[in-house]
Write a protein that holds these residues in place. Structure first.
Motif, mmCIF file in Angstrom:
data_model
loop_
_atom_site.group_PDB
_atom_site.id
_atom_site.type_symbol
_atom_site.label_atom_id
_atom_site.label_comp_id
_atom_site.label_asym_id
_atom_site.label_seq_id
_atom_site.Cartn_x
_atom_site.Cartn_y
_atom_site.Cartn_z
ATOM 1 N N SER A 208 0.813 -1.216 0.000
ATOM 2 C CA SER A 208 0.000 0.000 0.000
ATOM 3 C C SER A 208 0.845 1.265 0.000
ATOM 4 O O SER A 208 0.386 2.329 -0.426
ATOM 5 C CB SER A 208 -0.944 0.008 1.211
ATOM 6 N N SER A 209 2.080 1.156 0.488
ATOM 7 C CA SER A 209 2.943 2.341 0.551
ATOM 8 C C SER A 209 3.309 2.863 -0.830
ATOM 9 O O SER A 209 3.745 4.017 -0.970
ATOM 10 C CB SER A 209 4.212 2.023 1.342
ATOM 11 N N PHE A 210 3.111 2.064 -1.864
ATOM 12 C CA PHE A 210 3.431 2.488 -3.219
ATOM 13 C C PHE A 210 2.223 3.104 -3.935
ATOM 14 O O PHE A 210 2.334 3.527 -5.087
ATOM 15 C CB PHE A 210 3.947 1.298 -4.045
ATOM 16 N N LEU A 211 1.086 3.151 -3.252
ATOM 17 C CA LEU A 211 -0.144 3.620 -3.884
ATOM 18 C C LEU A 211 -0.425 5.081 -3.534
ATOM 19 O O LEU A 211 0.051 5.588 -2.508
ATOM 20 C CB LEU A 211 -1.319 2.756 -3.414
ATOM 21 N N PRO A 212 -1.220 5.776 -4.345
ATOM 22 C CA PRO A 212 -1.667 7.131 -3.977
ATOM 23 C C PRO A 212 -2.431 7.083 -2.651
ATOM 24 O O PRO A 212 -3.070 6.066 -2.326
ATOM 25 C CB PRO A 212 -2.591 7.521 -5.141
ATOM 26 N N PRO A 213 -2.398 8.164 -1.876
ATOM 27 C CA PRO A 213 -2.999 8.152 -0.529
ATOM 28 C C PRO A 213 -4.443 7.673 -0.491
ATOM 29 O O PRO A 213 -4.813 6.869 0.376
ATOM 30 C CB PRO A 213 -2.873 9.604 -0.083
ATOM 31 N N ARG A 214 -5.289 8.130 -1.413
ATOM 32 C CA ARG A 214 -6.699 7.751 -1.362
ATOM 33 C C ARG A 214 -6.882 6.260 -1.661
ATOM 34 O O ARG A 214 -7.704 5.584 -1.035
ATOM 35 C CB ARG A 214 -7.512 8.593 -2.345
#
Length: 311
Positions: A208-214
């Motif tokens: 998840s750390s590689f994904l956009p915040p939303r």
């Protein structure tokens, strides 16, 4: 296994998206008598974490003192910073995240809460929970300075958009960092939230750390709803509560921290428990879970303050 049954004892008017400085009332406190069987039949003491508005209400004080003096409950502190004075005009909507409150204002609110508990209930609080579980980074530094040595504000496997990220927090009690060396460290007793598959938690969080915040927030929230169980009767079914306790025990866990709002045992005080039947089913679920827990035990009920002696 040690069981802490903690209740946020608070005013009405929550769960509506509004955070008033002058809540409508605290009549829900009378509903706590529905839980008398917890101590009378099972011998488990409650930990009652009390908000400022409740501590100042004469009728609520009588209920709380009966629980403390007659049923062995612990009375601790529960900060609703949006309705606890002093107030200041800030450029943010309520509830203002704890880390955006000026340090002096946050400290003054905590001091007023503790003074209200001392003045009205004769209690020097040792245990604490932050409203909305928004403990942030400022609050842990203040707690030991004000004599609050046990905290239960962290919900593992939970990340709040724009707020604290406790997704990877331990499920068992641990010491909070931040002691200055002159004050005692604070024991954190997180709510019991158990991943069905522990290894997936690490993998999902890492990815998840590689994904956009939303997108990240959506993924972690979806994981919590689909792959996590807990022992909180307003959040989980009876079967999920039993599964959480069994999994925690099987993985070497020795503490269950169960959580409830006082308003959830008063019909109409929350959207989820509108009727007498809704509340009765909730109370029946609590009784059934505790009976099962004792039957499959051993289990010992403890308050948050009691638990500190074991860690």
């Amino acid at each position: 296994m040690k069981l802490v049954f903690s209740i946020d004892v608070e005013e009405e008017g929550l769960f509506t998206g509004e955070y008033s400085r002058e809540p409508p009332g605290v009549e829900n406190i009378r509903g706590l008598d529905r839980l008398e069987f917890v101590s009378k039949e099972f011998g488990f003491p409650l930990t009652l974490l009390v908000s400022y508005r409740v501590a100042r209400d004469a009728c609520a004080r009588k209920v709380l003192l009966d629980w403390k003096d007659l049923r062995g409950a612990e009375i601790g502190a529960h900060l609703h910073h949006w309705s606890t004075p002093p107030f200041d005009k800030l450029p943010y909507p309520e509830p203002v995240p704890a880390d955006l409150l000026p340090p002096a204002l946050l400290r003054a609110k905590l001091e007023n809460l503790l003074d209200a508990l001392k003045t009205n209930l004769g209690v020097t609080a040792r245990s604490f929970r932050m409203g909305r579980f928004d403990i942030g980074t400022q609050v842990p530094k203040l707690l030991p300075e004000l004599g609050l040595l046990t905290d239960s504000s962290i919900v593992p496997l939970r990340r709040t958009a724009g707020g604290p990220d406790h997704f990877m927090a331990p499920c068992e009690p641990y010491r909070l960092e931040g002691s200055d060396g002159r004050t005692p460290s604070v024991l954190e007793v997180p709510l019991t939230m158990i991943p069905l598959f522990p290894r997936t938690r690490n993998a999902v969080y890492r990815q998840s750390s590689f994904l956009p915040p939303r997108v990240r927030d959506f993924l972690l929230t979806a994981y919590r709803h689909a792959a996590v169980v807990g022992v909180h009767p307003a959040w989980f079914s009876l079967s999920a509560m039993k599964l959480a306790a069994n999994l925690h025990r099987a993985r070497g866990g020795c503490v269950l921290c169960m959580f409830l709002h006082s308003s959830e045992v008063h019909p109409g005080a929350t959207p989820k428990f509108r009727t007498e039947s809704d509340v009765r089913r909730l109370v029946d679920k609590i009784r059934a879970f505790l009976a099962w827990l004792v039957r499959t035990g051993p289990v010992r009920g403890m308050t948050l303050e009691d638990l500190r002696a074991f860690f």
